[in-house]
Design a protein around this motif. Structure first.
Motif, short mmCIF file in Angstrom:
data_model
loop_
_atom_site.label_atom_id
_atom_site.label_comp_id
_atom_site.label_asym_id
_atom_site.label_seq_id
_atom_site.Cartn_x
_atom_site.Cartn_y
_atom_site.Cartn_z
N GLY A 236 0.71 -1.31 -0.19
CA GLY A 236 -0.08 -0.23 0.23
C GLY A 236 0.61 0.82 0.23
N ALA A 237 0.01 2.28 0.28
CA ALA A 237 0.56 3.75 0.71
C ALA A 237 1.49 4.04 2.12
CB ALA A 237 0.10 4.69 0.41
N LEU A 238 0.86 3.60 2.72
CA LEU A 238 1.64 3.79 4.10
C LEU A 238 0.88 2.48 5.08
CD1 LEU A 238 1.88 7.58 4.93
CD2 LEU A 238 3.69 6.27 4.16
N THR A 239 2.09 1.91 5.95
CA THR A 239 1.71 1.60 6.98
C THR A 239 2.07 2.30 8.68
OG1 THR A 239 2.07 -0.86 5.78
CG2 THR A 239 1.98 -0.87 8.32
N VAL A 240 1.49 1.64 9.21
CA VAL A 240 1.22 2.11 11.17
C VAL A 240 1.47 1.04 11.53
CG1 VAL A 240 0.55 3.34 13.29
CG2 VAL A 240 -0.07 4.22 10.47
N LEU A 241 2.78 0.82 12.24
CA LEU A 241 2.74 -0.01 12.88
C LEU A 241 3.70 -0.19 14.48
CD1 LEU A 241 3.67 -3.97 13.34
CD2 LEU A 241 5.78 -2.86 13.00
N LEU A 242 2.16 -0.80 14.96
CA LEU A 242 2.61 -0.66 16.75
C LEU A 242 3.70 -1.77 16.91
CD1 LEU A 242 2.27 -0.27 19.49
CD2 LEU A 242 0.50 -0.46 19.65
N GLN A 243 4.71 -1.96 17.44
CA GLN A 243 5.01 -3.10 18.00
C GLN A 243 5.35 -3.20 19.86
OE1 GLN A 243 9.56 -3.79 16.41
NE2 GLN A 243 9.51 -1.72 16.94
N THR A 282 3.24 1.16 -2.88
CA THR A 282 2.25 2.78 -3.70
C THR A 282 2.87 3.79 -3.62
OG1 THR A 282 0.65 1.64 -3.61
CG2 THR A 282 0.38 3.52 -3.97
N LEU A 283 3.60 4.26 -2.96
CA LEU A 283 4.53 5.63 -2.69
C LEU A 283 5.59 4.87 -3.76
CD1 LEU A 283 4.25 6.41 0.54
CD2 LEU A 283 3.15 7.60 -1.61
N GLN A 284 5.94 4.54 -3.76
CA GLN A 284 7.54 3.68 -4.45
C GLN A 284 7.21 4.19 -5.95
OE1 GLN A 284 11.07 1.20 -3.87
NE2 GLN A 284 11.28 0.60 -5.84
N ILE A 285 5.83 3.13 -6.21
CA ILE A 285 5.59 3.62 -7.81
C ILE A 285 5.36 5.26 -8.62
CG2 ILE A 285 3.54 2.53 -9.24
CD1 ILE A 285 3.63 0.47 -8.13
N LEU A 286 4.29 5.89 -7.19
CA LEU A 286 3.47 7.24 -7.81
C LEU A 286 4.98 8.12 -8.05
CD1 LEU A 286 1.05 7.26 -5.04
CD2 LEU A 286 0.81 6.88 -7.27
N SER A 287 5.81 7.28 -7.00
CA SER A 287 7.51 8.52 -7.03
C SER A 287 8.06 8.65 -7.56
CB SER A 287 7.47 8.56 -5.28
OG SER A 287 8.13 7.31 -5.39
#
Length: 367
Positions: A236-243, A282-287
């Motif tokens: 996807g675009a971004l992942t927010v992770l709580l570890q 997604t962000l690698q592709i868009l950019s």
């Protein structure tokens, strides 16, 4: 006496019957079954925790976006996106009590008897919004991942409160909302650096599908032989992770720089109250390749069961993703073809974890 499994019995017990890795561990394993032993090149044997790397990992104070430090914070976000594709943020606006509550809810869900969890197995779940399972695509994997998970898709608040598991639905929904607001601010900075003003329609397009996963990594008798999650990038675009505080997340360095040498794996230390942000394909592709999706993996541990809670923010299936036109013009060409995100997602879930190979689906091969 420790249980023994042949390949068929183990697969049925763990995958089809929904006992998961936890159910197998609860029987009293003294060693890892052969089905979980990874090839030597996929094992995580060396924990790279050199002090200089710990000091140089990007930990960004997001509260600075609201004051005179805005430009410096934005620059740090952009630098992390262009190099490692990963960062940690503090002072992000999510209450510490919420982060502790959702970790507790994850343990509560996975510590239930198998029959309570297996109602959400693929194919029999009472709702398409909730899926419980183990590993990534166990039907295709030569070596299984040491992980159980539950995935909760968001459509609206009412559906979430009606269909998500009772043990976690309220805190998971709050985590999703608060994290999405934070992620919008980060995406606004990253898109602004590309010359694009982020509006509501773009947010809806590129982060319009949201789902919260809860991952559970039971204690492992031979952690040096296994992986919790194999090497991959997110789609996807971004992942927010709580570890949680146990640790075990590793990220691959994309290029030589402050955090390490190209190709090196570094462990991301848990920081109390921090959230991990990583960029997806997604962000690698868009950019047009300017930003990097983060290739990462997870080790197992013999000491404590570990939980993590990622929120995946991905485009809607009918959204076309491809390099932004102004970047193609500026760069004098494109590295990726345009495709429907739904097609990209189908390809992503059709294969086992293989690093950043998922990007090949959209990559243009030079003639």
């Amino acid at each position: 006496m420790a249980p023994t499994f042949d390949s068929v019995n183990l697969f049925d017990f763990v995958v089809k019957e929904g006992n998961g890795v936890k159910g197998m561990v609860d029987l009293g394993l003294s060693k890892v079954p052969d089905q979980y032993i990874q090839p030597k090149n996929e094992r995580i044997n060396k924990i790279n925790m050199e002090a200089e790397h710990m000091k140089s990992l990007p930990v960004i104070d997001l509260s600075g976006l609201d004051g005179p430090q805005h430009d410096q914070v934005a620059e740090s976000l952009i630098k992390a996106a262009e190099t490692l594709g990963f960062l940690q943020v503090v002072n992000h606006g999510l209450p510490i009590e919420l982060l502790e509550a959702i970790k507790g809810a994850a343990h509560l869900f996975f510590n239930q008897p198998a029959e309570k969890k297996s109602i959400y197995l693929k194919g029999i779940s009472p709702t398409p919004l909730v899926k419980y399972g183990t590993s990534f695509v166990p039907e295709k994997e030569k070596a299984l991942e040491w992980k159980d998970y539950i995935s909760m898709i968001y459509t609206n608040d009412d559906d979430a409160l009606k269909h998500w598991p009772d043990q976690c639905k309220e805190v998971a929904l709050e985590f999703l909302k608060e994290s999405t607001n934070m992620a919008k601010r980060i995406l606004e900075v990253l898109m602004g650096n590309l010359g694009v003003t982020l509006d509501d329609s773009m947010v809806d397009a590129y982060m319009g599908t949201k789902f919260v996963n809860m991952n559970f990594y039971p204690t492992c008798p031979n952690p040096e032989l296994t992986v919790g999650v194999g090497r991959h990038s997110d789609m996807g675009a971004l992942t927010v992770l709580l570890q949680d505080g146990i640790g075990g997340l590793f990220v691959k360095v994309e290029e030589d720089g402050d955090v390490g040498r190209k190709g090196e794996w570094i462990e991301i230390p848990p920081i109390p109250g921090a959230l991990v942000i990583n960029l997806g394909d997604t962000l690698q592709i868009l950019s047009n390749g300017r930003y990097k999706s983060a290739e990462h993996r997870v080790r197992t541990t013999s000491t404590q069961s570990r939980v993590s809670v990622p929120l995946f923010l991905v485009p809607k299936p009918d959204v076309k993703i491809g390099p932004l036109p102004q970047l193609v013009e500026k760069d004098g060409g494109t590295q990726y073809r345009e495709c429907l995100f739904g097609e990209y997602m189908s390809n992503f879930f059709a294969e086992t974890h293989q690093g950043k190979k998922s990007l090949d689906f959209a990559k243009i091969t030079p003639v």
